[in-house]
Design a protein around this motif. Structure first.
Motif, PDB file in Angstrom:
ATOM      1  N   ALA A  28      41.446  33.207  34.280  1.00 37.16           N
ATOM      2  CA  ALA A  28      42.847  33.266  34.719  1.00 37.16           C
ATOM      3  C   ALA A  28      43.174  34.667  35.220  1.00 37.16           C
ATOM      4  O   ALA A  28      43.917  34.827  36.208  1.00 37.16           O
ATOM      5  CB  ALA A  28      43.774  32.879  33.570  1.00 37.16           C
ATOM      6  N   GLY A  29      42.606  35.672  34.573  1.00 35.85           N
ATOM      7  CA  GLY A  29      42.828  37.052  35.007  1.00 35.85           C
ATOM      8  C   GLY A  29      42.231  37.322  36.373  1.00 35.85           C
ATOM      9  O   GLY A  29      42.841  38.010  37.205  1.00 35.85           O
ATOM     10  N   LEU A  30      41.044  36.771  36.622  1.00 35.47           N
ATOM     11  CA  LEU A  30      40.439  36.932  37.950  1.00 35.47           C
ATOM     12  C   LEU A  30      41.343  36.311  39.023  1.00 35.47           C
ATOM     13  O   LEU A  30      41.580  36.912  40.081  1.00 35.47           O
ATOM     14  CB  LEU A  30      39.048  36.279  37.960  1.00 35.47           C
ATOM     15  CG  LEU A  30      38.314  36.251  39.292  1.00 35.47           C
ATOM     16  CD1 LEU A  30      38.091  37.658  39.845  1.00 35.47           C
ATOM     17  CD2 LEU A  30      36.972  35.520  39.153  1.00 35.47           C
ATOM     18  N   TYR A  82      49.742  44.896  35.221  1.00 35.57           N
ATOM     19  CA  TYR A  82      49.135  43.688  34.642  1.00 35.57           C
ATOM     20  C   TYR A  82      48.478  43.998  33.299  1.00 35.57           C
ATOM     21  O   TYR A  82      48.688  43.281  32.304  1.00 35.57           O
ATOM     22  CB  TYR A  82      48.124  43.106  35.635  1.00 35.57           C
ATOM     23  CG  TYR A  82      47.260  42.008  35.068  1.00 35.57           C
ATOM     24  CD1 TYR A  82      47.817  40.776  34.733  1.00 35.57           C
ATOM     25  CD2 TYR A  82      45.894  42.203  34.871  1.00 35.57           C
ATOM     26  CE1 TYR A  82      47.023  39.759  34.203  1.00 35.57           C
ATOM     27  CE2 TYR A  82      45.102  41.193  34.336  1.00 35.57           C
ATOM     28  CZ  TYR A  82      45.671  39.976  34.001  1.00 35.57           C
ATOM     29  OH  TYR A  82      44.886  38.989  33.480  1.00 35.57           O
ATOM     30  N   TRP A 104      38.687  46.894  34.744  1.00 34.29           N
ATOM     31  CA  TRP A 104      38.749  45.521  34.223  1.00 34.29           C
ATOM     32  C   TRP A 104      37.374  44.931  34.465  1.00 34.29           C
ATOM     33  O   TRP A 104      36.860  44.998  35.587  1.00 34.29           O
ATOM     34  CB  TRP A 104      39.832  44.772  35.007  1.00 34.29           C
ATOM     35  CG  TRP A 104      40.007  43.325  34.623  1.00 34.29           C
ATOM     36  CD1 TRP A 104      40.822  42.828  33.645  1.00 34.29           C
ATOM     37  CD2 TRP A 104      39.396  42.185  35.254  1.00 34.29           C
ATOM     38  NE1 TRP A 104      40.742  41.459  33.633  1.00 34.29           N
ATOM     39  CE2 TRP A 104      39.872  41.035  34.603  1.00 34.29           C
ATOM     40  CE3 TRP A 104      38.494  42.025  36.308  1.00 34.29           C
ATOM     41  CZ2 TRP A 104      39.479  39.742  34.968  1.00 34.29           C
ATOM     42  CZ3 TRP A 104      38.095  40.746  36.667  1.00 34.29           C
ATOM     43  CH2 TRP A 104      38.585  39.620  35.995  1.00 34.29           C
ATOM     44  N   GLU A 121      44.522  35.910  38.768  1.00 36.71           N
ATOM     45  CA  GLU A 121      45.722  36.749  38.806  1.00 36.71           C
ATOM     46  C   GLU A 121      45.486  37.986  39.692  1.00 36.71           C
ATOM     47  O   GLU A 121      46.340  38.359  40.501  1.00 36.71           O
ATOM     48  CB  GLU A 121      46.037  37.185  37.372  1.00 36.71           C
ATOM     49  CG  GLU A 121      47.388  37.750  37.160  1.00 36.71           C
ATOM     50  CD  GLU A 121      48.459  36.682  36.984  1.00 36.71           C
ATOM     51  OE1 GLU A 121      48.139  35.520  36.677  1.00 36.71           O
ATOM     52  OE2 GLU A 121      49.625  37.033  37.186  1.00 36.71           O
ATOM     53  N   ILE A 122      44.333  38.607  39.524  1.00 33.22           N
ATOM     54  CA  ILE A 122      44.034  39.825  40.285  1.00 33.22           C
ATOM     55  C   ILE A 122      43.921  39.505  41.775  1.00 33.22           C
ATOM     56  O   ILE A 122      44.469  40.220  42.624  1.00 33.22           O
ATOM     57  CB  ILE A 122      42.753  40.493  39.733  1.00 33.22           C
ATOM     58  CG1 ILE A 122      43.056  41.113  38.363  1.00 33.22           C
ATOM     59  CG2 ILE A 122      42.228  41.562  40.699  1.00 33.22           C
ATOM     60  CD1 ILE A 122      41.820  41.562  37.595  1.00 33.22           C
ATOM     61  N   LEU A 123      43.241  38.409  42.112  1.00 36.46           N
ATOM     62  CA  LEU A 123      43.084  38.060  43.530  1.00 36.46           C
ATOM     63  C   LEU A 123      44.401  37.570  44.145  1.00 36.46           C
ATOM     64  O   LEU A 123      44.700  37.867  45.302  1.00 36.46           O
ATOM     65  CB  LEU A 123      42.012  36.971  43.694  1.00 36.46           C
ATOM     66  CG  LEU A 123      40.577  37.399  43.365  1.00 36.46           C
ATOM     67  CD1 LEU A 123      39.641  36.206  43.449  1.00 36.46           C
ATOM     68  CD2 LEU A 123      40.108  38.503  44.312  1.00 36.46           C
ATOM     69  N   VAL A 170      47.732  40.713  42.170  1.00 40.74           N
ATOM     70  CA  VAL A 170      47.581  42.172  42.208  1.00 40.74           C
ATOM     71  C   VAL A 170      47.112  42.618  43.590  1.00 40.74           C
ATOM     72  O   VAL A 170      47.688  43.523  44.191  1.00 40.74           O
ATOM     73  CB  VAL A 170      46.616  42.659  41.108  1.00 40.74           C
ATOM     74  CG1 VAL A 170      46.497  44.183  41.154  1.00 40.74           C
ATOM     75  CG2 VAL A 170      47.090  42.216  39.725  1.00 40.74           C
ATOM     76  N   LEU A 171      46.074  41.968  44.099  1.00 35.62           N
ATOM     77  CA  LEU A 171      45.535  42.339  45.415  1.00 35.62           C
ATOM     78  C   LEU A 171      46.581  42.169  46.516  1.00 35.62           C
ATOM     79  O   LEU A 171      46.567  42.906  47.510  1.00 35.62           O
ATOM     80  CB  LEU A 171      44.303  41.474  45.723  1.00 35.62           C
ATOM     81  CG  LEU A 171      43.644  41.663  47.087  1.00 35.62           C
ATOM     82  CD1 LEU A 171      43.106  43.090  47.251  1.00 35.62           C
ATOM     83  CD2 LEU A 171      42.527  40.641  47.298  1.00 35.62           C
ATOM     84  N   THR A 172      47.460  41.216  46.362  1.00 36.69           N
ATOM     85  CA  THR A 172      48.459  40.926  47.397  1.00 36.69           C
ATOM     86  C   THR A 172      49.767  41.671  47.175  1.00 36.69           C
ATOM     87  O   THR A 172      50.661  41.601  48.026  1.00 36.69           O
ATOM     88  CB  THR A 172      48.775  39.416  47.416  1.00 36.69           C
ATOM     89  OG1 THR A 172      49.296  39.060  46.131  1.00 36.69           O
ATOM     90  CG2 THR A 172      47.530  38.583  47.709  1.00 36.69           C
ATOM     91  N   GLY A 173      49.902  42.328  46.035  1.00 33.72           N
ATOM     92  CA  GLY A 173      51.176  42.992  45.728  1.00 33.72           C
ATOM     93  C   GLY A 173      52.287  42.018  45.396  1.00 33.72           C
ATOM     94  O   GLY A 173      53.468  42.364  45.483  1.00 33.72           O
ATOM     95  N   ALA A 228      44.332  36.914  52.233  1.00 33.01           N
ATOM     96  CA  ALA A 228      45.232  37.196  51.118  1.00 33.01           C
ATOM     97  C   ALA A 228      46.635  36.807  51.569  1.00 33.01           C
ATOM     98  O   ALA A 228      47.108  37.280  52.604  1.00 33.01           O
ATOM     99  CB  ALA A 228      45.170  38.680  50.744  1.00 33.01           C
ATOM    100  N   ALA A 263      53.125  38.966  39.280  1.00 30.69           N
ATOM    101  CA  ALA A 263      52.263  38.485  38.199  1.00 30.69           C
ATOM    102  C   ALA A 263      52.885  37.226  37.606  1.00 30.69           C
ATOM    103  O   ALA A 263      54.106  37.028  37.685  1.00 30.69           O
ATOM    104  CB  ALA A 263      52.113  39.561  37.127  1.00 30.69           C
ATOM    105  N   PHE A 268      44.981  33.384  47.370  1.00 27.06           N
ATOM    106  CA  PHE A 268      43.795  33.948  48.008  1.00 27.06           C
ATOM    107  C   PHE A 268      42.853  32.807  48.360  1.00 27.06           C
ATOM    108  O   PHE A 268      42.567  31.958  47.526  1.00 27.06           O
ATOM    109  CB  PHE A 268      43.108  34.923  47.039  1.00 27.06           C
ATOM    110  CG  PHE A 268      41.939  35.674  47.623  1.00 27.06           C
ATOM    111  CD1 PHE A 268      42.147  36.834  48.370  1.00 27.06           C
ATOM    112  CD2 PHE A 268      40.641  35.225  47.437  1.00 27.06           C
ATOM    113  CE1 PHE A 268      41.070  37.534  48.908  1.00 27.06           C
ATOM    114  CE2 PHE A 268      39.564  35.915  47.973  1.00 27.06           C
ATOM    115  CZ  PHE A 268      39.778  37.076  48.712  1.00 27.06           C
TER     116      PHE A 268
END
Lengths: 349, 349
Positions: free
Chosen positions: B234-236, A292, A173, B238-240, B243-246, B112, B249, B270
């Protein structure tokens, strides 16, 4: 666009020209790698068209072609890179390598870069972290081209924000945006083509929006009617890149284009890396990225439109250019021919 | 807006109602502090109008009013907060306190957050770092309201990005933006007032832009014609955050409004803090912030317009409200009256 040139020939030519201009091997390699990032992914504004400029600033002395980079490690996870007026790509690649090392030990790592210069495509450095399995972030301010929300003078640079994340086997990404509505080279392109600008992205000398490319004096921040958001994001980039590092604010940076090509510009930048395994197991993080991205790519679209993840268009272009080569615009081709003559190099086309 | 209510009376009422609903003291204090951040600074969408909702989700069990928060410290500068389905404000304030502690030791620190819930105004937590002399950053995803660029379904939440920096004696630089073009409550407000939406900020069920508030099914990402930038930001987030935290979404999070108010929403967030002294001396950093902000506020404006630094409008409103009190909208006033009756509390107005 006249010639299609193979990536490896382009890279070798960039390295040769930079070495001939006086750059040491690390500088020539890093600057070429960054330009090839742009030219490979289709971000031609930050591709090999910059070579001629880089040659001139190394010859002029603005950029130190043989710098001594030094990390200061006062604190554990945040280091400072004193870049000795290095080419920005050398400083930023080194900084991101170091940030990922720090993140490997501390979970998160960052490097504040001092005494650097134009670093080209911010995404190249964020991507370097993703290639090491980490989430990367890179920001840099630049000389002023962008008005404030309701402003009427050039205040911020185009101050990019780039981020990248590994996505478990697929292409990373990869997100790389200017905090201005459009890049400045869009103005230059539309001027030369006689095309109007899109609505609300550029202003005349009074700060009034204009679609007439010839009248454009400054860019608008991202966000249209809500451009205070773009201006605020540019401010965040400014604080991390320039205030935190004690380097030049955008409105204090010498213009990239010159005429002074000998005085170092004292630019800062900031890079950050996060090791996902500090939070959750690797396989869970990668499964999360895949979940995602799969949902994103399968998301319903407006009629006739496509939805892309950040980077999708660039990775497709990279695959095409790996086979077909990179198109060079006429000005870049002419500049390459002149550099080849001057340095006794073979042209890459 | 009918009543003007003193800040301290509002805060005491929020604490009392949350305690009566079953929240422990840390939860009631943190949630009230976050709501008062919104109500003090004029961000009424994230102010005390949320009290009634928070009471219902604590009573319903979605939010754990008596959580046991636990930090995991596998790596030095990046910790994980297992928030035990706490109120998002408790988790986020604790996380930012911890991040600033980590940054004091490591130069940079991040937390996180796992198993949290709606955290209200992201700026509140960034500001907490600035009040400790550090640069703060806070992000959180939320249930989906925002289409992708060229998308036609709700995909991301309004996924805010907030940042704050101390500015040497003055009010902190404070930036808090949704990555959507406008907040969703703007749709609700314009519906109730029968007003059209601004151009290009909201879409109907087919993803087509509409200015008719009643037809709005989703928001556009920030950026108008260049909304791939808002979607990428928004994706950044979302990832932090997710995704990073499990964690969930945005498109997997249970709707904030219900009907299910008992199932924990498993939201992530985050937060990050940077200690300026890890890079340059404190006085140089503060001088740099003053230089930047003075130049910004003195920057030429379009005719008839004003240029403001992020936070300027909010701090001016905070000074006004500290004297005059906070205006309550009729729905919030009615909800407060009902809570007062139900819990045997005095209304704050």
């Amino acid at each position: 666009m006249t010639a299609l040139v193979a990536l490896d020939r382009l890279e070798a030519f960039c390295q040769g020209a930079l070495a001939a201009a006086g750059a040491d091997e690390p500088t020539a390699t890093a600057a070429s790698r960054a330009m090839l990032h742009g030219s490979r992914l289709g971000v031609d504004s930050h591709g090999v068209r910059l070579l001629d400029h880089y040659v001139r600033v190394i010859e002029g002395g603005r950029v130190n072609g043989r710098p001594t980079l030094r990390f200061r490690e006062g604190f554990g996870a945040l280091a400072v890179l004193e870049a000795d007026h290095a080419h920005g790509a050398l400083a930023a690649y080194r900084a991101m390598d170091h940030a990922t090392d720090l993140a490997s030990r501390h979970g998160i790592g960052a490097v504040a870069i001092r005494d650097s210069s134009h670093f080209g495509p911010a995404g190249a450095y964020a991507l370097a972290a993703a290639h090491r399995g980490q989430i990367g972030l890179a920001v840099c301010n630049s000389d002023a081209f962008v008005r404030l929300h309701d402003g009427a003078s050039r205040f911020h640079g185009t101050n990019p924000i780039a981020a990248a994340a590994p996505s478990g086997g697929e292409d990373p990404w990869l997100f790389d945006m200017a905090t201005s509505a459009v890049p400045y080279n869009r103005v230059q392109l539309n001027r030369s083509l006689g095309r109007p600008m899109p609505e609300g992205v550029a202003s005349d000398a009074a700060g009034i929006d204009t679609t007439e490319a010839a009248a454009v004096e400054m860019l608008a921040p991202l966000g249209h009617a809500f451009a205070f958001k773009g201006a605020g994001l540019a401010g965040l980039v400014e604080i991390l890149s320039a205030v935190l590092t004690g380097m030049r604010a955008s409105f204090d940076i010498l213009p990239m284009a010159g005429p002074d090509l000998s005085t170092p510009r004292r630019m800062g930048a900031f890079v950050l890396a996060i090791r996902p395994e500090a939070v959750i197991p690797r396989d869970e993080f990668e499964a999360g990225m895949r979940h995602y991205l799969a949902a994103l790519r399968a998301s319903p679209t407006r009629e006739g439109a496509r939805v892309l993840a950040p980077g999708d268009r660039e990775w497709a272009e990279a695959r095409r250019r790996a086979t077909e080569g990179v198109p060079l615009d006429p000005a870049t081709e002419a500049a390459f021919a002149a550099l080849a003559r001057r340095f006794g190099l073979a042209t890459p086309f």
